[in-house]
Structures are given as C-alpha cells and as structure tokens.
Design a protein around this motif. Structure first.
Motif, PDB file in Angstrom:
ATOM      1  N   ALA A 106      22.799 -51.999   3.052  1.00 22.30           N
ATOM      2  CA  ALA A 106      22.488 -51.689   1.657  1.00 22.30           C
ATOM      3  C   ALA A 106      21.888 -50.304   1.485  1.00 22.30           C
ATOM      4  O   ALA A 106      22.032 -49.687   0.430  1.00 22.30           O
ATOM      5  N   THR A 107      21.197 -49.793   2.485  1.00 20.91           N
ATOM      6  CA  THR A 107      20.516 -48.510   2.353  1.00 20.91           C
ATOM      7  C   THR A 107      21.141 -47.484   3.283  1.00 20.91           C
ATOM      8  O   THR A 107      21.745 -47.810   4.306  1.00 20.91           O
ATOM      9  N   ALA A 108      20.984 -46.201   2.916  1.00 28.67           N
ATOM     10  CA  ALA A 108      21.546 -45.120   3.730  1.00 28.67           C
ATOM     11  C   ALA A 108      20.880 -45.064   5.107  1.00 28.67           C
ATOM     12  O   ALA A 108      21.534 -44.779   6.112  1.00 28.67           O
ATOM     13  N   ARG A 109      19.584 -45.355   5.154  1.00 30.93           N
ATOM     14  CA  ARG A 109      18.885 -45.306   6.437  1.00 30.93           C
ATOM     15  C   ARG A 109      19.427 -46.344   7.393  1.00 30.93           C
ATOM     16  O   ARG A 109      19.662 -46.059   8.585  1.00 30.93           O
ATOM     17  N   ARG A 110      19.676 -47.542   6.903  1.00 28.96           N
ATOM     18  CA  ARG A 110      20.218 -48.590   7.761  1.00 28.96           C
ATOM     19  C   ARG A 110      21.678 -48.319   8.113  1.00 28.96           C
ATOM     20  O   ARG A 110      22.156 -48.760   9.154  1.00 28.96           O
ATOM     21  N   THR A 111      22.376 -47.582   7.247  1.00 33.20           N
ATOM     22  CA  THR A 111      23.773 -47.259   7.543  1.00 33.20           C
ATOM     23  C   THR A 111      23.888 -46.426   8.804  1.00 33.20           C
ATOM     24  O   THR A 111      24.746 -46.680   9.666  1.00 33.20           O
ATOM     25  N   TRP A 112      23.028 -45.425   8.956  1.00 32.13           N
ATOM     26  CA  TRP A 112      23.109 -44.547  10.113  1.00 32.13           C
ATOM     27  C   TRP A 112      22.681 -45.232  11.400  1.00 32.13           C
ATOM     28  O   TRP A 112      23.104 -44.848  12.489  1.00 32.13           O
ATOM     29  N   THR A 113      21.834 -46.255  11.302  1.00 31.33           N
ATOM     30  CA  THR A 113      21.378 -46.973  12.496  1.00 31.33           C
ATOM     31  C   THR A 113      22.199 -48.228  12.774  1.00 31.33           C
ATOM     32  O   THR A 113      21.953 -48.903  13.777  1.00 31.33           O
ATOM     33  N   ASP A 114      23.142 -48.543  11.898  1.00 33.65           N
ATOM     34  CA  ASP A 114      23.947 -49.744  12.067  1.00 33.65           C
ATOM     35  C   ASP A 114      24.901 -49.581  13.256  1.00 33.65           C
ATOM     36  O   ASP A 114      25.562 -48.548  13.401  1.00 33.65           O
ATOM     37  N   PRO A 115      25.002 -50.575  14.147  1.00 36.83           N
ATOM     38  CA  PRO A 115      25.912 -50.458  15.303  1.00 36.83           C
ATOM     39  C   PRO A 115      27.369 -50.239  14.893  1.00 36.83           C
ATOM     40  O   PRO A 115      28.113 -49.547  15.593  1.00 36.83           O
ATOM     41  N   THR A 116      27.777 -50.836  13.773  1.00 36.36           N
ATOM     42  CA  THR A 116      29.153 -50.643  13.320  1.00 36.36           C
ATOM     43  C   THR A 116      29.421 -49.186  12.990  1.00 36.36           C
ATOM     44  O   THR A 116      30.498 -48.654  13.299  1.00 36.36           O
ATOM     45  N   THR A 117      28.453 -48.529  12.374  1.00 39.69           N
ATOM     46  CA  THR A 117      28.614 -47.108  12.068  1.00 39.69           C
ATOM     47  C   THR A 117      28.755 -46.293  13.342  1.00 39.69           C
ATOM     48  O   THR A 117      29.585 -45.371  13.416  1.00 39.69           O
ATOM     49  N   ARG A 118      27.960 -46.615  14.344  1.00 36.07           N
ATOM     50  CA  ARG A 118      28.059 -45.878  15.605  1.00 36.07           C
ATOM     51  C   ARG A 118      29.428 -46.067  16.250  1.00 36.07           C
ATOM     52  O   ARG A 118      29.997 -45.120  16.810  1.00 36.07           O
ATOM     53  N   ARG A 119      29.971 -47.279  16.187  1.00 35.46           N
ATOM     54  CA  ARG A 119      31.305 -47.501  16.748  1.00 35.46           C
ATOM     55  C   ARG A 119      32.364 -46.743  15.958  1.00 35.46           C
ATOM     56  O   ARG A 119      33.307 -46.187  16.544  1.00 35.46           O
ATOM     57  N   ASN A 120      32.227 -46.728  14.638  1.00 35.53           N
ATOM     58  CA  ASN A 120      33.187 -45.994  13.819  1.00 35.53           C
ATOM     59  C   ASN A 120      33.161 -44.501  14.148  1.00 35.53           C
ATOM     60  O   ASN A 120      34.216 -43.858  14.221  1.00 35.53           O
ATOM     61  N   LEU A 121      31.969 -43.953  14.330  1.00 33.49           N
ATOM     62  CA  LEU A 121      31.865 -42.530  14.657  1.00 33.49           C
ATOM     63  C   LEU A 121      32.379 -42.257  16.070  1.00 33.49           C
ATOM     64  O   LEU A 121      32.983 -41.208  16.332  1.00 33.49           O
ATOM     65  N   LEU A 122      32.156 -43.187  16.997  1.00 38.94           N
ATOM     66  CA  LEU A 122      32.679 -43.015  18.358  1.00 38.94           C
ATOM     67  C   LEU A 122      34.198 -43.013  18.363  1.00 38.94           C
ATOM     68  O   LEU A 122      34.826 -42.310  19.169  1.00 38.94           O
ATOM     69  N   TRP A 123      34.794 -43.795  17.458  1.00 36.29           N
ATOM     70  CA  TRP A 123      36.244 -43.873  17.429  1.00 36.29           C
ATOM     71  C   TRP A 123      36.893 -42.544  17.042  1.00 36.29           C
ATOM     72  O   TRP A 123      38.042 -42.283  17.431  1.00 36.29           O
ATOM     73  N   LEU A 124      36.200 -41.701  16.305  1.00 34.04           N
ATOM     74  CA  LEU A 124      36.801 -40.440  15.852  1.00 34.04           C
ATOM     75  C   LEU A 124      37.252 -39.567  17.021  1.00 34.04           C
ATOM     76  O   LEU A 124      38.433 -39.200  17.100  1.00 34.04           O
ATOM     77  N   PRO A 125      36.370 -39.203  17.973  1.00 36.45           N
ATOM     78  CA  PRO A 125      36.866 -38.391  19.100  1.00 36.45           C
ATOM     79  C   PRO A 125      37.819 -39.160  20.014  1.00 36.45           C
ATOM     80  O   PRO A 125      38.745 -38.570  20.585  1.00 36.45           O
ATOM     81  N   VAL A 126      37.585 -40.469  20.152  1.00 37.56           N
ATOM     82  CA  VAL A 126      38.501 -41.260  20.988  1.00 37.56           C
ATOM     83  C   VAL A 126      39.900 -41.250  20.393  1.00 37.56           C
ATOM     84  O   VAL A 126      40.904 -41.075  21.097  1.00 37.56           O
ATOM     85  N   ASN A 127      39.984 -41.408  19.087  1.00 36.32           N
ATOM     86  CA  ASN A 127      41.293 -41.399  18.434  1.00 36.32           C
ATOM     87  C   ASN A 127      41.943 -40.027  18.513  1.00 36.32           C
ATOM     88  O   ASN A 127      43.161 -39.923  18.732  1.00 36.32           O
TER      89      ASN A 127
END
Length: 412
Positions: free
Chosen positions: A85-106
């Motif tokens: 729900a909040t921007a702070r929790r978005t950046w610390t959310d594990p799903t967000t980290r996986r999504n960002l990791l996928w960018l260089p992998v892709n």
C-alpha cells in the motif's frame, strides 16, 4: 478438474517417443516465435532500464514475462500478491526485488538466446532465395551461403542452398524448443518466491483460515444452541406440561376422555415435531445420509431434489475422509440451492473426480451468472469450509453466465 503435472514444468513441450513430428514442428515454431520475442524484449529492457526500474513498471513488465513463460510451458501461474500500500513498503517488498532482478537477467538471456534464434531463422531466407534466384543479382550483390560463400553458379546454388536449408532447419527443429524452455524456466525461477517467502505466505493463509474456522465454529455452535433452545427444548417443555396436565386430569376425573384425548394428541404431535427439528439440527452437523449411503448416494439424493435438472458424474473416489465428504456434500447442496433460487438456469451439472490425493468438484449451470461470494449468496460459506481443510475454491461466473464453481480438497 485439471490434470496434475508429474514434474515442475510438465507441458506440451515434453519430448519422447510419443511426440509426433507435427507436434514437434509446432514446438519449434512456438519456440522460435518466443525467442524472437525475447530478443525484442531484451533489447527494450536494456535500452529502457532506468525507466523500467520504477516498481510499478517493473511489476507489469515482469508480470507480462511470467504469463508469457507460463503459456509456453503450459504451466499454471499463481496469482501475484497485491502490491504494497505504501511506497516505502514497495521498495522493501521481496516481489519488487525479484522484478528488478529480472531486468538485467532478461536483458542478458533474452538477447543471447534471441540472437541465436535469429541467426538460425534469419539465414533460412538467403538459402531459400539463393537456390532459385542467385542469377538475378548483380555479381557484386550475389547472395552468400554459410555466412561467406558467394553463389556464382548453379552448382553452388543447388548444392549449398539446400544443404544450408537442411542444416538450419535441423538446428531449429532440435534446439529452438529447449532454448525457449530454458529462457521460460529462467524467467519463472527468477520471478518465483523463495521457499522462505512461500512458507511465510502459507503461514499467513493458515492463520487467516484458522481464524475463519474458529469464527465459523463459534457461529455454528451458537446456531445449534439457539435451534435447540428455541425449538426443540420449547417443544419438549410443552409436551411435558401437557402430559402433567393429562396425568392430573386423569387422577381428578378418569372419565374425562375427550379432554385427555386432546392433551395426548397434542403431546404426540409435539413429539413428532421435536423429532423433526432434532433431525434437522443433526443434519447440519453431519448429514446422516452420508453415513447411510456414502458420498455418491448423498450427492445423488441432493441432485435429485434440485429444482433444476442436474447431471451427476462421479468418478472412482476410493476412500474419502468424513470431513471432506461433509464439505463436498454441503458445498454441492448450497450451490444447487443457489442455482434453483437465483440463476434462472435450465440445466446444471455436478462432476466429482479424484486425482492422487486431490478431490475435485465442479458445479456448473447455464444460468445468468454474476455469482459473487461477497454478496452473501452462500458462496462465502462454501469457501470457508474448503479453506478450513486447506482446499481451494474458484468461481467463474461472468455476467450472462454460465457459472462454474470448482473445489479442490486434499483427501490423502
């Protein structure tokens, strides 16, 4: 309901002796299209990397790749959790980290595997053109085969052209499907939650369902107590009073037969009504018909009583735990009651099957649709009972129909 995979990624890509040549060519085609799409998405990812690092864009980009990989592998993709729900929790959310990791992998895997597919597919065209039309080009523009061999006469065209076509076609046939599967599996592995995250989610679900079960259990006990107190107990008290009056009247005036007959008749009728109410209460706890006829017989009785013509299809269920039988019975009874009352359906169907340790129940109707558990149509109770046994409930009921309610329950 659906066939369970024997492995983590059972799909139409399974190779073996039973795979026909036509199916294999279809796999090669799908694999080539997938890899060329991965090449494009990898290039876009590399060029737009700063923009895609925004959590919302990364979530959508990763979700598109997950769905794409799932379709290629014919693997069901679990719904993604709601974003924080909040921007702070978005950046610390594990799903967000996986999504960002996928960018260089892709960017790396998509470009590498996509270029290999492009090299294979792209060189088929020069071979197809060089074989019949090499003479139509100017000498300096003659097509080249095997990367750097110019076609200058019919001998080169008729030997090297078909040879290049054959070799590249064989490479596409053999290697495009496994390359596409490899990229899709890398995608799903990168974007799937870790074991710890899955365990955390599982604990959260069990905690929530446990609370729902306790609430439902308390409500059920209060309902049973109220039914017994206000119905059966009141009738038994009235019977006792009538019998006491009859006893007193018999001792005072043994000849007053008409008065005694009326009291005894009322007591007899009250006894039958109390017994009926007791049976109704017992039936809501555990239907006696399940103990008498088993699940198949109980469902046959339920479908026969339904106001809408209902087809029942029951497979080989083997032994099913009593708790699962009760959930299935109540779910089918509630669903068919909703069909008769609200759906305006003309036909309905119930299909019960078992695969390994999972019992599947599908209730369908051709009514007007629009069923929603949030509107108190009885679906919430079905969902609560299923979740209590670690089961799942899916409702597919678009406006205009048809409606399909699917339950899956463990019965190992």
């Amino acid at each position: 309901m659906s066939e369970h995979a024997e492995g983590p990624y059972r799909s139409g890509y399974t190779t073996g002796r039973g795979v026909t040549s036509g199916r294999r060519w279809s796999q090669a085609w799908r694999g080539g299209v997938y890899l060329l799409g991965s090449l494009g998405s990898g290039i876009v990812t590399a060029l737009a990397l700063p923009l895609l690092c925004h959590p919302r864009l990364a979530r959508r980009w990763a979700g598109w790749h997950r769905d794409r990989a799932g379709r290629l592998l014919d693997t069901p993709i679990a719904p993604r959790p709601a974003p924080p729900a909040t921007a702070r929790r978005t950046w610390t959310d594990p799903t967000t980290r996986r999504n960002l990791l996928w960018l260089p992998v892709n960017a790396a895997t998509g470009v590498a595997l996509g270029l290999a597919a492009l090299l294979c597919v792209g060189n088929l065209l020069p071979a197809a053109v060089a074989t019949p039309l090499w003479w139509a080009f100017e000498p300096e523009d003659r097509p080249r085969l095997f990367i750097d061999i110019p076609v200058t006469d019919w001998a080169d065209a008729l030997i090297l052209g078909p040879l290049q076509l054959l070799l590249l076609t064989a490479l596409a046939y053999l290697f495009l499907p496994p390359m596409a599967r490899a990229h899709a599996r890398i995608c799903l592995a990168t974007l799937s939650p870790s074991t710890a995250e899955q365990l955390t989610d599982r604990v959260a679900v069990l905690t929530r369902t446990r609370a729902d079960v306790l609430d439902a259990h308390g409500a059920e006990l209060r309902r049973i107590e109220r039914d017994l107190h206000d119905g059966t107990q009141a009738r038994l008290v009235a019977i006792a009073m009538r019998l006491a009056v009859a006893r007193q009247a018999l001792s005072d005036n043994p000849r007053n037969e008409q008065f005694l007959e009326g009291l005894l008749r009322d007591a007899h009728e009250g006894t039958e009504e109390a017994m009926t109410e007791l049976r109704d209460v017992i039936r809501t706890v555990y239907p006696p018909i399940l103990a008498d006829r088993g699940l198949a017989g109980a469902l046959t009785a339920v479908t026969a009583r339904c106001g809408v013509p209902t087809r029942l299809d029951i497979g080989d269920l083997d032994r099913v735990p009593a708790a699962v039988e009760a959930v299935v019975y109540f779910a089918v009874a509630e669903a068919l009651t909703n069909v008769a009352r609200h759906s305006h359906a003309t036909t309905a169907g119930v299909r019960v099957s078992r695969t390994a340790d999972r019992l599947s129940v599908a209730i369908t109707d051709n009514g007007t649709g629009g069923a929603d558990h949030r509107r108190g149509t009885g679906l919430a109770g079905i969902r609560r009972r299923a979740l209590a046994l670690d089961g799942t409930v899916e409702v597919d009921s678009p406006a205009g129909g048809p409606t399909t309610i699917t339950l899956e329950l463990p019965c190992g």
